[in-house]
Structure formats: structure tokens, C-alpha cells
Scaffold this active site. Structure first.
Site, PDB file in Angstrom:
ATOM      1  CE1 TYR A 160      40.642  38.475  33.732  1.00  0.00           C
ATOM      2  CE2 TYR A 160      42.947  39.086  33.815  1.00  0.00           C
ATOM      3  CZ  TYR A 160      41.639  39.290  34.202  1.00  0.00           C
ATOM      4  OH  TYR A 160      41.338  40.312  35.050  1.00  0.00           O
TER       5      TYR A 160
ATOM      6  CE  LYS B 168      24.682  34.954  35.782  1.00  0.00           C
ATOM      7  NZ  LYS B 168      23.860  35.364  36.913  1.00  0.00           N
TER       8      LYS B 168
ATOM      9  CG  ASP C  82      24.451  36.428  39.890  1.00  0.00           C
ATOM     10  OD1 ASP C  82      24.858  35.291  40.196  1.00  0.00           O
ATOM     11  OD2 ASP C  82      23.432  36.605  39.197  1.00  0.00           O
TER      12      ASP C  82
ATOM     13  CG  ASP D 273      41.201  40.124  38.191  1.00  0.00           C
ATOM     14  OD1 ASP D 273      41.919  40.383  39.172  1.00  0.00           O
ATOM     15  OD2 ASP D 273      41.156  40.839  37.171  1.00  0.00           O
TER      16      ASP D 273
END
Ligand code: NAD
Length: 358
Positions: free
Chosen positions: A124, A191, A224, A248
Site C-alpha cells: 500500500y 506469509k 492463508d 485490509d
């Protein structure tokens, strides 16, 4: 004590929901001098910009603001007012509680968690290179030489910066928030197994912060897996801390667990200023119709009262709101079982005030 708070009604349904929130907050008895500042598409003709400087100056001075949603103008060259405000005031925390209130239509009942999203870094950051541009070709050449990986020449590139300092302050906030609000577990969501130098850095930094807070349980979860866990057993989670992009996405997932946008509050918090606002947008189709659900803005106002140290007023307002939602009579259409009928935005505020004054 009188607090001076900047109030930005916004546009679309913003004026309806912020008026309702202001009225119920005033009814708690907390003395607030509201300084109303206009921003959004409705003031572009008047000021030549949807975000006049005086709005930012007012928040800098008062340090606290309650804001309605603002439409992002399309095709005018203006970036989102919301993103611009967060950047100008360095509001590095996006706090998004997801709590179930009986009476709201939802698949889950036992959810009470808080998403702490980093608000300034990651994909972002806005560092992007467009496909086909000379700079992009140059960058691809440099990266090909430095990384012994090949990037296809017809690629666009977005950069993902994550820093130790940026991570430290957001994870510190998550632990402080857990301590101050009697919460017991912080889950860092990344991740890190794949993006070792960005998410990996976030996770390593989070571990060092966690060591300083041994009384709070610390957990590491891959994003995930987190999505699956949240859908299967959301009751097991408490405070989640995430880099910007995952924050987000996961915070929308969490809003969905407790009934959706109409009931999802938010806060953008920095060292020198804090801005409280609903997660939802300006819903232009309901603008000025006294129809929109004020709950998300009222819950944002409750976060604001807690931020000001007005815990008792916040608790009274939250109980009154919860009671009105539970009775399911004086609520807006979207809180009704079949999404029809219901009362107007201001009538729902009246009902909440009546409960508080009982
Ligand atoms: P939206 O949140 O305005 O609307 C999505 C759906 O939810 C619509 O069906 C809408 O009618 C409904 N909805 C939203 N809030 C509601 C409420 N309080 N009560 C009842 N129903 C409600 O999202 P969008 O349509 O994607 O965006 C509209 C505009 O808002 C865009 O210009 C967008 O950029 C802007 N936006 C602003 C903010 C902000 O100011 N922080 C946040 C998101 C979107």
C-alpha cells in the site's frame, strides 16, 4: 472537562450517520465541543479540493476526529481523501474490532476479536511502476542482474517495503491494546515462509516485541491458514496484528463474521492524532434518505470515547446500542430479518438515547 473534537460529516450517507453518532455521544453527558469541518466531493467546487488544508490543521490541533465516509472521486486526479488523511497525520494503526451483537443477522455468534492493521507500509506504500514505461524497463533490468531471476518485460511492478521500525510500533500497539483491554492473545499473521525479507522481518520483529510482554500469549499464523481458521473457529482468536494488505483483507473477512459493513467500526491512530470512522463507504444511493445504519459510526464513537478515557460513557452507550439492536424494533432496515421495514437513521438514534435516559 470539555473535549474539542473535529467532526467531518463526509458525503453520501456520512451526514446522516455522523449526526446520529453525535447525538448519542452527546446524550452520554460527555462534554464535547464539536468543530465541524467539511471534506469530500460536496466541497470540491467551494475549495477546489476534497480535502482542504483546514481539515488536517483542525485534526492536528484537536488530536481527535470523528469522520463520516467520503466518496473517492473517479477520474479527477484526486487520490482518496481517506488515504491522504492517514498519510498526512501518520496514522499508522488501523484498529478494527469485530464483535457480535445479539440481534444482528450473522452466521456466527461467538466472535469478539480485534484486527490491528499496519497502515503505512507494504504494497500500500504506493510505489508502483507501470508496464511499458522506461523506468519500469530500467528497474526490470536492474532486478534481473541483481536477483538472477527473470521478470517478464511486459510486467508492472509494485514494491512491498516493510521496516523493523514500522513493524515494532504496530506490534507494540497490539500488545499495549491487549493489556489495556484485558485481552489475552496476540496472533501475528504473515506469509513469512514465502516472503522472508518482508513478512519474515515482520514476524522476527513481532517475536522480539512479544518477548517483552510474557503475560500475553503470542501466536504465529500464516495468512492463508488464518482465513480458514477464522471461518471455522473465530471464537479462538483475540487480537490479530497484520501488515497492511493482509490486514485490509482479513479485517473485511472479520466484519463479515459479525454481520457486515453496517456494524463494522474503525479507528486510525497515530502518535499525535486519532481519527475514528466506520469501515463502510458513502453508499451514495442512500444519501440524504435517513435510511443508513448508524451502528458502525456509533461504535466508532464508542472507540473514541474509550480513547478519551471516558470508559463509563462508552460502556453506557454500548449497552444502549446493544439493547436496541437486540430488541430489533427501532433499527434500520438492514438489521431486520428480511431487510425490509425498519426505522430511519435518526429514529434509531432516538431509541438509543431513550434507553440511556431511562
Ligand atoms: P459502501 O460501503 O458505500 O457500500 C457497499 C454496500 O453496503 C452498499 O450496498 C451500501 O448501500 C451498503 N452500506 C454501506 N454502509 C451502509 C450503512 N451504514 N447502512 C446500510 N447500508 C450500507 O461501498 P462502495 O459502494 O464500494 O463505496 C462508495 C464510495 O465510498 C466510494 O467512493 C468509495 O471510495 C467510498 N469509500 C469511502 C470510505 C471511507 O470514507 N473511509 C470507505 C470505503 C469506501
Amino acid at each position: 472537562m470539555t473535549y474539542t473534537v473535529t467532526l467531518i460529516p463526509g458525503d453520501g450517507i456520512g451526514p446522516d450517520v455522523t449526526t446520529a453518532a453525535r447525538r448519542v455521544i452527546d446524550a452520554t453527558g460527555v462534554d464535547i465541543d464539536w468543530q465541524v469541518e467539511e471534506a469530500g466531493t460536496d466541497v470540491m467546487d467551494k475549495y477546489g479540493t476534497p480535502l482542504p488544508d483546514r481539515v488536517i490543521e483542525s485534526i492536528r490541533k484537536n488530536k481527535v476526529a470523528l469522520k463520516g465516509p467520503i466518496t473517492t472521486p473517479i477520474g479527477t486526479g484526486f487520490r482518496s481523501v481517506n488515504v491522504a488523511l492517514r498519510a498526512a497525520l501518520d496514522l499508522y494503526v488501523n484498529l478494527r474490532p469485530a464483535k457480535y451483537y445479539p440481534g444482528v443477522r450473522s452466521r456466527y455468534q461467538d466472535v469478539n476479536l480485534v484486527v490491528v492493521r499496519e497502515n503505512t507500509e507494504d504494497l500500500y506504500a504506493g510505489i508502483e511502476f507501470e508496464e511499458g514505461q522506461p523506468q519500469t524497463e530500467e528497474l526490470i533490468g536492474i532486478l534481473d542482474r541483481m536477483s538472477n531471476k527473470t521478470i517478464r518485460p511486459d510486467s508492472g511492478i509494485s514494491i512491498k517495503p516493510i521496516s523493523i521500525s514500522g513493524t515494532k510500533r504496530i506490534v507494540e500497539f497490539a500488545f499495549d491494546y491487549a493489556e489495556r483491554n484485558d485481552r489475552h492473545k496476540v496472533s501475528a499473521v504473515t506469509k513469512a515462509n514465502i516472503m522472508k525479507y518482508t513478512d519474515g522481518l515482520f514476524l522476527h520483529t513481532a517475536r522480539t516485541v512479544a518477548e517483552r510482554h510474557p503475560e500475553i500469549e503470542f501466536q504465529e499464523v500464516l495468512v492463508d491458514n488464518m482465513c480458514m481458521q477464522l471461518v471455522q473457529k473465530p471464537e479462538e482468536y483475540d487480537v490479530l496484528v497484520l501488515p497492511n494488505l493482509y490486514g485490509d483483507i482479513v479485517s473485511d473477512l472479520c466484519a463479515g463474521l459479525v454481520g457486515g459493513l453496517g456494524v463494522a467500526p474503525g479507528a486510525n491512530i497515530g502518535t499525535n492524532a486519532s481519527l475514528f470512522e466506520p469501515v463502510h463507504g458513502s453508499a451514495p444511493k442512500y444519501a440524504g434518505q435517513n435510511k443508513a445504519n448508524p451502528t458502525a459510526t456509533i461504535l466508532s464513537g464508542i472507540l473514541m470515547l474509550r480513547h478519551l478515557g471516558e470508559e463509563d460513557a462508552a460502556n453506557r452507550l454500548e449497552s444502549a446500542l446493544a439493547e436496541v439492536i437486540k430488541q430489533n424494533v427501532n433499527v434500520t432496515y438492514d438489521l431486520k430479518p428480511d431487510r425490509t421495514g425498519g426505522v430511519g437513521t435518526s429514529q434509531m438514534a432516538d431509541a438509543i438515547i431513550a434507553v440511556m435516559q431511562r
